[in-house]
Design an enzyme around this catalytic site. Structure first.
Site, short mmCIF file in Angstrom:
data_model
loop_
_atom_site.label_atom_id
_atom_site.label_comp_id
_atom_site.label_asym_id
_atom_site.label_seq_id
_atom_site.Cartn_x
_atom_site.Cartn_y
_atom_site.Cartn_z
N LEU A 69 46.20 31.94 24.52
CA LEU A 69 46.45 30.54 24.12
C LEU A 69 46.99 29.73 25.30
CD1 LEU A 69 49.68 29.64 23.61
CD2 LEU A 69 49.44 31.20 21.70
N VAL B 123 34.11 15.04 40.71
CA VAL B 123 33.09 15.33 41.75
C VAL B 123 31.81 14.56 41.42
CG1 VAL B 123 31.60 17.15 42.70
CG2 VAL B 123 34.04 17.59 42.37
N ARG C 283 50.52 38.42 36.18
CA ARG C 283 50.55 39.85 36.55
C ARG C 283 51.19 40.06 37.92
NH1 ARG C 283 46.06 41.05 33.27
NH2 ARG C 283 44.68 39.88 34.63
N ASP D 219 41.19 32.59 43.95
CA ASP D 219 41.04 33.39 45.16
C ASP D 219 39.67 34.05 45.32
OD1 ASP D 219 43.41 33.11 46.32
OD2 ASP D 219 44.25 35.06 45.74
N GLY E 198 64.84 26.80 28.41
CA GLY E 198 66.23 27.26 28.30
C GLY E 198 66.37 28.74 27.96
N ARG F 103 62.71 40.80 18.40
CA ARG F 103 61.29 40.56 18.10
C ARG F 103 60.55 40.33 19.41
NH1 ARG F 103 62.99 41.90 13.93
NH2 ARG F 103 62.55 41.09 11.83
N SER G 263 71.01 32.47 19.32
CA SER G 263 69.69 33.08 19.52
C SER G 263 69.49 33.32 21.00
CB SER G 263 68.59 32.15 19.02
OG SER G 263 68.55 31.00 19.84
N ARG H 148 34.16 16.19 36.51
CA ARG H 148 33.92 14.76 36.30
C ARG H 148 34.16 13.97 37.58
NH1 ARG H 148 37.73 10.79 34.92
NH2 ARG H 148 37.03 9.08 33.59
P1 ADP Z 1 39.00 33.95 40.54
O1 ADP Z 1 38.15 32.98 41.30
O2 ADP Z 1 39.61 33.34 39.31
O3 ADP Z 1 40.00 34.66 41.44
P2 ADP Z 1 37.36 36.41 40.46
O4 ADP Z 1 38.27 37.18 41.36
O5 ADP Z 1 36.83 37.09 39.25
O6 ADP Z 1 38.03 35.07 39.90
O7 ADP Z 1 36.12 35.91 41.33
C1 ADP Z 1 35.10 35.11 40.77
C2 ADP Z 1 33.76 35.47 41.37
O8 ADP Z 1 33.78 35.22 42.78
C3 ADP Z 1 33.38 36.95 41.28
O9 ADP Z 1 32.85 37.29 40.02
C4 ADP Z 1 32.33 37.05 42.36
O10 ADP Z 1 31.09 36.56 41.93
C5 ADP Z 1 32.90 36.12 43.44
N1 ADP Z 1 33.64 36.93 44.43
C6 ADP Z 1 34.90 37.40 44.36
N2 ADP Z 1 35.21 38.16 45.45
C7 ADP Z 1 34.10 38.18 46.21
C8 ADP Z 1 33.75 38.80 47.45
N3 ADP Z 1 34.62 39.57 48.13
N4 ADP Z 1 32.51 38.60 47.93
C9 ADP Z 1 31.62 37.84 47.27
N5 ADP Z 1 31.88 37.24 46.10
C10 ADP Z 1 33.08 37.39 45.57
#
Ligand code: ADP
Length: 328
Positions: free
Chosen positions: A259, A27, A176, A107, A190, A252, A220, A25
């Site tokens: 979610l 952008v 992860r 990334d 907490g 548990r 607990s 929105r």
């Molecule tokens: P995020 O952006 O959440 O880290 P991903 O790692 O799945 O998610 O990357 C999203 C998309 O970005 C991939 O499906 C791919 O299309 C593109 N991408 C990721 N790494 C590369 C790369 N080394 N070269 C080109 N495109 C990439």
């Protein structure tokens, strides 16, 4: 001289996170305000390759600031990892007259944008959108605050039942490789212990801590466990271990799962998304590229995308110290 930017594409890519719609929105509305054309690209790089575009104006983004997920959809796209795939994407963008794009993602999405920029000199700006908060160059990614609020609310509810039955709960949260969600919600809700990938607490210390907790009269116990915690045991294995070594506990397990990714974005994420969206468009129009918009000490900052990808997002040591004191 760099080509004048008249039309900007915007898309979301990789894992979705609350606040992505607020960023779209921002952008779109900044483009409208500055009288630049804006095009929504559906399904991330997949839609780019297929030419799945839709012109957006200020009214196309009505009533989305409060919505989780992403109206432009997200996708993972293997083809964009290949030079041929990126060539197709470039041809589609050029045919549509798109001069630059804003990518909202993590990334992986930034890596794709950086390679694309290197190959075609195409101007790109990144906005960090992921609940994990694992991106260098920003203290907050879009969705992290919302995810933490969601998890704290759930743990509060779990605690109600835990204390009614004197139970111990292992609550698994996302993370992860990084423990940002676990550490923050652990302090915020907490928790008695917080297990994160960055630190190895050790099983003995966990058992000792739980023993102490029981002795001190706590009714607990909540242990927050990030998916990738260093002890290396799943929450179910932790339950078995504690039941064997501390039979006084009725244990548990609760795995929160997806979610954590959904729901209406928090006010913080909405404001951050709005600020980042404005900054992304303004930065492109200043002729800059290959940068990620981030926030540090409440100021927006720009980090080269290659640094954002390679840099490590460090866990907050001070917060670990605070958590150690709180669990006394
Ligand atoms: P995020 O952006 O959440 O880290 P991903 O790692 O799945 O998610 O990357 C999203 C998309 O970005 C991939 O499906 C791919 O299309 C593109 N991408 C990721 N790494 C590369 C790369 N080394 N070269 C080109 N495109 C990439």
């Amino acid at each position: 001289m760099a080509k004048e930017i008249k039309k900007i594409g915007v898309f979301t890519s990789g894992g979705d996170s609350p606040g992505m719609n607020a960023a779209i929105r921002a952008v779109v509305r900044t483009c409208a305000f500055l009288k630049i054309d804006c095009v929504g690209i559906y399904r991330g790089y997949q839609g780019m390759i297929e030419g799945d575009f839709k012109p957006m104006d200020a009214r196309s983004v009505n009533n989305i600031i409060n919505k989780g997920g992403t109206i432009l959809k997200s996708a993972r796209c293997q083809e964009f990892r290949t030079a041929e795939g990126r060539k197709k994407a470039y041809e589609q963008l050029t045919a549509e007259g798109i001069d630059a794009f804003v990518v909202i993602g993590g990334d992986g999405s930034f890596t794709g944008a950086m390679i694309f920029n290197e190959e075609y000199g195409f101007p790109v700006i990144g906005i960090p959108g992921t609940i994990d908060n694992d991106i260098y160059g920003t203290s907050n990614t879009l969705g992290f605050d919302t995810a933490c609020n969601t998890v704290v609310e759930v743990i509060d509810k779990i605690r109600d039942t835990a204390s009614s039955h004197n139970r111990l709960f292992f609550v698994e949260v996302m993370g992860r490789d990084v423990g940002h969600i676990a550490l923050n919600v652990g302090v915020g809700a907490g928790a008695e212990e917080i297990l994160i990938p960055e630190e190895n607490l050790g099983l003995e210390r966990l058992v000792e801590s739980l023993k102490r907790s029981k002795k001190s009269g706590k009714s607990s116990s909540i242990v927050v466990v990030a998916e990738g915690d260093k002890i290396g045991k799943s929450v179910f294995e932790l339950k078995e271990y504690v039941e064997e070594h501390l039979p006084i506990y009725d244990v548990r397990v609760s795995v929160l799962g997806h979610l954590q990714r959904g729901g209406a974005p928090s006010c913080f994420d909405r404001v951050l998304a709005s600020r980042m969206g404005v900054k992304a468009v303004e930065t492109l129009l200043e002729g800059k590229s290959n940068l990620m918009v981030g926030i540090q000490n409440n100021d927006l900052i720009l980090t080269p995308i290659n640094k954002a990808i390679k840099g490590e997002s460090k866990i907050d040591k001070e917060l670990i110290r605070v958590s150690d004191i709180m669990t006394t």
